[in-house]
Scaffold this motif. Structure first.
Motif, PDB file in Angstrom:
ATOM      1  N   ARG A   1      14.743   7.130  -5.420  1.00  0.00           N
ATOM      2  CA  ARG A   1      14.460   8.561  -5.553  1.00  0.00           C
ATOM      3  C   ARG A   1      15.439   9.143  -6.570  1.00  0.00           C
ATOM      4  NH1 ARG A   1      11.306  11.851  -2.850  1.00  0.00           N
ATOM      5  NH2 ARG A   1      10.972  10.287  -1.234  1.00  0.00           N
ATOM      6  N   LEU A   2      14.889   9.818  -7.598  1.00  0.00           N
ATOM      7  CA  LEU A   2      15.719  10.427  -8.634  1.00  0.00           C
ATOM      8  C   LEU A   2      15.745  11.941  -8.467  1.00  0.00           C
ATOM      9  CD1 LEU A   2      14.497   8.445 -11.772  1.00  0.00           C
ATOM     10  CD2 LEU A   2      16.515   8.015 -10.367  1.00  0.00           C
ATOM     11  N   HIS A   3      16.936  12.510  -8.611  1.00  0.00           N
ATOM     12  CA  HIS A   3      17.143  13.957  -8.563  1.00  0.00           C
ATOM     13  C   HIS A   3      17.572  14.417  -9.954  1.00  0.00           C
ATOM     14  CE1 HIS A   3      17.116  13.669  -4.158  1.00  0.00           C
ATOM     15  NE2 HIS A   3      17.828  12.556  -4.340  1.00  0.00           N
ATOM     16  N   ALA A   4      17.472  15.703 -10.230  1.00  0.00           N
ATOM     17  CA  ALA A   4      17.847  16.239 -11.543  1.00  0.00           C
ATOM     18  C   ALA A   4      19.248  15.749 -11.922  1.00  0.00           C
ATOM     19  CB  ALA A   4      17.795  17.758 -11.526  1.00  0.00           C
ATOM     20  N   GLY A   5      19.355  15.216 -13.129  1.00  0.00           N
ATOM     21  CA  GLY A   5      20.622  14.702 -13.632  1.00  0.00           C
ATOM     22  C   GLY A   5      20.784  13.201 -13.452  1.00  0.00           C
ATOM     23  N   ASP A   6      19.960  12.562 -12.616  1.00  0.00           N
ATOM     24  CA  ASP A   6      20.051  11.119 -12.411  1.00  0.00           C
ATOM     25  C   ASP A   6      19.444  10.364 -13.591  1.00  0.00           C
ATOM     26  OD1 ASP A   6      21.113  11.595  -9.893  1.00  0.00           O
ATOM     27  OD2 ASP A   6      19.279  11.048  -8.811  1.00  0.00           O
ATOM     28  N   TRP A   7      20.007   9.203 -13.868  1.00  0.00           N
ATOM     29  CA  TRP A   7      19.473   8.275 -14.865  1.00  0.00           C
ATOM     30  C   TRP A   7      19.059   6.987 -14.165  1.00  0.00           C
ATOM     31  CZ3 TRP A   7      18.657   8.667 -20.098  1.00  0.00           C
ATOM     32  CH2 TRP A   7      19.218   9.770 -20.748  1.00  0.00           C
ATOM     33  N   LEU A   8      17.988   6.385 -14.621  1.00  0.00           N
ATOM     34  CA  LEU A   8      17.530   5.090 -14.137  1.00  0.00           C
ATOM     35  C   LEU A   8      17.226   4.231 -15.358  1.00  0.00           C
ATOM     36  CD1 LEU A   8      16.427   3.169 -11.883  1.00  0.00           C
ATOM     37  CD2 LEU A   8      14.209   4.285 -12.214  1.00  0.00           C
ATOM     38  N   VAL A   9      17.732   3.000 -15.370  1.00  0.00           N
ATOM     39  CA  VAL A   9      17.437   2.072 -16.456  1.00  0.00           C
ATOM     40  C   VAL A   9      16.495   1.008 -15.913  1.00  0.00           C
ATOM     41  CG1 VAL A   9      18.371   0.455 -18.154  1.00  0.00           C
ATOM     42  CG2 VAL A   9      19.671   2.525 -17.534  1.00  0.00           C
ATOM     43  N   ILE A  10      15.297   0.957 -16.467  1.00  0.00           N
ATOM     44  CA  ILE A  10      14.266   0.008 -16.039  1.00  0.00           C
ATOM     45  C   ILE A  10      14.256  -1.132 -17.048  1.00  0.00           C
ATOM     46  CG2 ILE A  10      11.817  -0.315 -15.562  1.00  0.00           C
ATOM     47  CD1 ILE A  10      11.692   2.722 -15.007  1.00  0.00           C
ATOM     48  N   ASN A  11      14.798  -2.266 -16.650  1.00  0.00           N
ATOM     49  CA  ASN A  11      14.920  -3.421 -17.544  1.00  0.00           C
ATOM     50  C   ASN A  11      13.732  -4.362 -17.414  1.00  0.00           C
ATOM     51  OD1 ASN A  11      17.408  -3.025 -18.993  1.00  0.00           O
ATOM     52  ND2 ASN A  11      18.439  -3.211 -17.011  1.00  0.00           N
ATOM     53  N   GLY A  12      12.554  -3.907 -17.842  1.00  0.00           N
ATOM     54  CA  GLY A  12      11.367  -4.750 -17.881  1.00  0.00           C
ATOM     55  C   GLY A  12      10.829  -5.148 -16.521  1.00  0.00           C
ATOM     56  N   VAL A  13      11.219  -4.446 -15.445  1.00  0.00           N
ATOM     57  CA  VAL A  13      10.754  -4.814 -14.106  1.00  0.00           C
ATOM     58  C   VAL A  13       9.440  -4.124 -13.776  1.00  0.00           C
ATOM     59  CG1 VAL A  13      13.116  -5.230 -13.295  1.00  0.00           C
ATOM     60  CG2 VAL A  13      12.051  -2.992 -12.892  1.00  0.00           C
ATOM     61  N   THR A  14       8.709  -4.688 -12.826  1.00  0.00           N
ATOM     62  CA  THR A  14       7.463  -4.105 -12.361  1.00  0.00           C
ATOM     63  C   THR A  14       7.801  -2.855 -11.552  1.00  0.00           C
ATOM     64  OG1 THR A  14       6.481  -6.301 -12.302  1.00  0.00           O
ATOM     65  CG2 THR A  14       5.352  -4.564 -11.070  1.00  0.00           C
ATOM     66  N   HIS A  15       7.112  -1.749 -11.871  1.00  0.00           N
ATOM     67  CA  HIS A  15       7.409  -0.474 -11.226  1.00  0.00           C
ATOM     68  C   HIS A  15       6.214   0.466 -11.318  1.00  0.00           C
ATOM     69  CE1 HIS A  15       8.060   0.347 -15.454  1.00  0.00           C
ATOM     70  NE2 HIS A  15       7.934   1.634 -15.184  1.00  0.00           N
ATOM     71  N   SER A  16       6.300   1.574 -10.597  1.00  0.00           N
ATOM     72  CA  SER A  16       5.320   2.647 -10.664  1.00  0.00           C
ATOM     73  C   SER A  16       6.052   3.947 -10.344  1.00  0.00           C
ATOM     74  CB  SER A  16       4.184   2.408  -9.666  1.00  0.00           C
ATOM     75  OG  SER A  16       3.177   3.386  -9.810  1.00  0.00           O
ATOM     76  N   TRP A  17       5.343   5.079 -10.479  1.00  0.00           N
ATOM     77  CA  TRP A  17       5.961   6.389 -10.281  1.00  0.00           C
ATOM     78  C   TRP A  17       5.135   7.272  -9.356  1.00  0.00           C
ATOM     79  CZ3 TRP A  17      10.705   7.349 -12.012  1.00  0.00           C
ATOM     80  CH2 TRP A  17      11.206   6.557 -13.056  1.00  0.00           C
ATOM     81  N   ARG A  18       5.820   8.208  -8.702  1.00  0.00           N
ATOM     82  CA  ARG A  18       5.135   9.264  -7.973  1.00  0.00           C
ATOM     83  C   ARG A  18       6.081  10.455  -7.834  1.00  0.00           C
ATOM     84  NH1 ARG A  18       6.174   6.009  -3.017  1.00  0.00           N
ATOM     85  NH2 ARG A  18       7.460   7.361  -1.720  1.00  0.00           N
ATOM     86  N   ASP A  19       5.495  11.597  -7.520  1.00  0.00           N
ATOM     87  CA  ASP A  19       6.227  12.839  -7.256  1.00  0.00           C
ATOM     88  C   ASP A  19       5.829  13.282  -5.857  1.00  0.00           C
ATOM     89  OD1 ASP A  19       7.250  15.403  -7.058  1.00  0.00           O
ATOM     90  OD2 ASP A  19       6.333  16.140  -8.911  1.00  0.00           O
TER      91      ASP A  19
ATOM     92  N   THR B   1       0.812  -1.215   0.000  1.00  0.00           N
ATOM     93  CA  THR B   1       0.000   0.000   0.000  1.00  0.00           C
ATOM     94  C   THR B   1       0.847   1.269   0.000  1.00  0.00           C
ATOM     95  OG1 THR B   1      -0.122  -0.080   2.409  1.00  0.00           O
ATOM     96  CG2 THR B   1      -1.920  -1.132   1.186  1.00  0.00           C
ATOM     97  N   ALA B   2       2.117   1.174  -0.375  1.00  0.00           N
ATOM     98  CA  ALA B   2       2.941   2.384  -0.478  1.00  0.00           C
ATOM     99  C   ALA B   2       2.297   3.330  -1.479  1.00  0.00           C
ATOM    100  CB  ALA B   2       4.356   2.032  -0.932  1.00  0.00           C
ATOM    101  N   PRO B   3       2.380   4.642  -1.255  1.00  0.00           N
ATOM    102  CA  PRO B   3       1.795   5.579  -2.217  1.00  0.00           C
ATOM    103  C   PRO B   3       2.286   5.296  -3.638  1.00  0.00           C
ATOM    104  CG  PRO B   3       2.554   6.739  -0.266  1.00  0.00           C
ATOM    105  CD  PRO B   3       3.042   5.322  -0.144  1.00  0.00           C
ATOM    106  N   GLY B   4       1.341   5.153  -4.557  1.00  0.00           N
ATOM    107  CA  GLY B   4       1.661   4.888  -5.953  1.00  0.00           C
ATOM    108  C   GLY B   4       1.660   3.414  -6.331  1.00  0.00           C
ATOM    109  N   ALA B   5       1.538   2.510  -5.353  1.00  0.00           N
ATOM    110  CA  ALA B   5       1.642   1.072  -5.628  1.00  0.00           C
ATOM    111  C   ALA B   5       0.539   0.555  -6.544  1.00  0.00           C
ATOM    112  CB  ALA B   5       1.653   0.281  -4.322  1.00  0.00           C
ATOM    113  N   SER B   6      -0.595   1.228  -6.600  1.00  0.00           N
ATOM    114  CA  SER B   6      -1.677   0.732  -7.463  1.00  0.00           C
ATOM    115  C   SER B   6      -1.287   0.783  -8.936  1.00  0.00           C
ATOM    116  CB  SER B   6      -2.960   1.528  -7.233  1.00  0.00           C
ATOM    117  OG  SER B   6      -2.789   2.868  -7.612  1.00  0.00           O
ATOM    118  N   GLY B   7      -0.323   1.614  -9.306  1.00  0.00           N
ATOM    119  CA  GLY B   7       0.084   1.737 -10.701  1.00  0.00           C
ATOM    120  C   GLY B   7       1.194   0.801 -11.118  1.00  0.00           C
TER     121      GLY B   7
END
Length: 192
Positions: free
Chosen positions: A149-167, A116-122
């Motif tokens: 947590r990503l900050h300006a200038g950070d890169w994240l590579v998502i290799n087909g894993v289950t994920h969601s987003w929030r701000d 139930t973490a915020p954003g988990a439904s997505g």
């Protein structure tokens, strides 16, 4: 956010020309999602600079490419996109919406599996490797049992894993995504 797309190509004499110079408008409810460019196979030049056929889908076919810009408003999470406070119903609604998009994978795990973490439904996975650059603001990428947590200038590579987003921040989180279509053998069952 105002986004303008300028596309070049070649005219009948082989000269470089501007083919399109246009504003782009977001196409996803809840946050601004701009489809910049896409292709299902390598281009052949010279060409007319037209958007390749089939390049409008969110997830590219294996070997295809998508370039997108996303801007999440402050304090936005995937949970905000669904009109219910029930975590299981939100997850069911998110899955129904995702199932309509080619390349988004069916998840064999029951709705609510990711907590139930915020954003988990997505939570979702796609048949792509997504290279995401945080341009401004901060975003949080939820994984099955952790967060990044990503900050300006950070890169994240998502290799087909289950994920969601929030701000979680007080300003919009703006990201650039380059997705490369992949073969994917399906979301695994969670074992604990």
């Amino acid at each position: 956010m105002a986004i303008r797309r300028v596309i070049t190509g070649h005219n009948e004499k082989g000269q470089a020309v501007v083919v399109r110079n246009e504003p782009l408008h977001p196409d996803t409810p809840g946050f601004a999602h701009y489809r910049i460019w896409g292709a299902e196979q390598p281009p052949v030049f010279p060409d007319t600079g037209q958007l390749p056929a089939g390049a409008d889908s969110l997830v590219p076919a294996p070997g295809g490419l998508r370039v997108r810009m996303v801007s999440m408003p402050p304090h936005f999470g995937a949970d905000d996109m669904y009109d219910t406070s029930d975590p299981q119903r939100r997850a069911e609604a998110a899955r129904a919406q995702s199932a309509a998009e080619p390349g988004v994978l069916a998840d064999p795990n029951p709705p609510g599996t990711y907590g139930t973490a915020p954003g988990a439904s997505g939570m979702h996975a796609a048949a792509s490797a997504d290279c995401v650059m945080q341009i401004s603001g901060e975003s949080v990428c939820l994984l099955a049992d952790s967060e990044v947590r990503l900050h300006a200038g950070d890169w994240l590579v998502i290799n087909g894993v289950t994920h969601s987003w929030r701000d979680d921040g007080d300003i919009s989180a703006v990201m650039l995504t380059i997705a490369y279509g992949a073969h994917h053998h399906g979301v695994p069952l969670r074992t604990r």
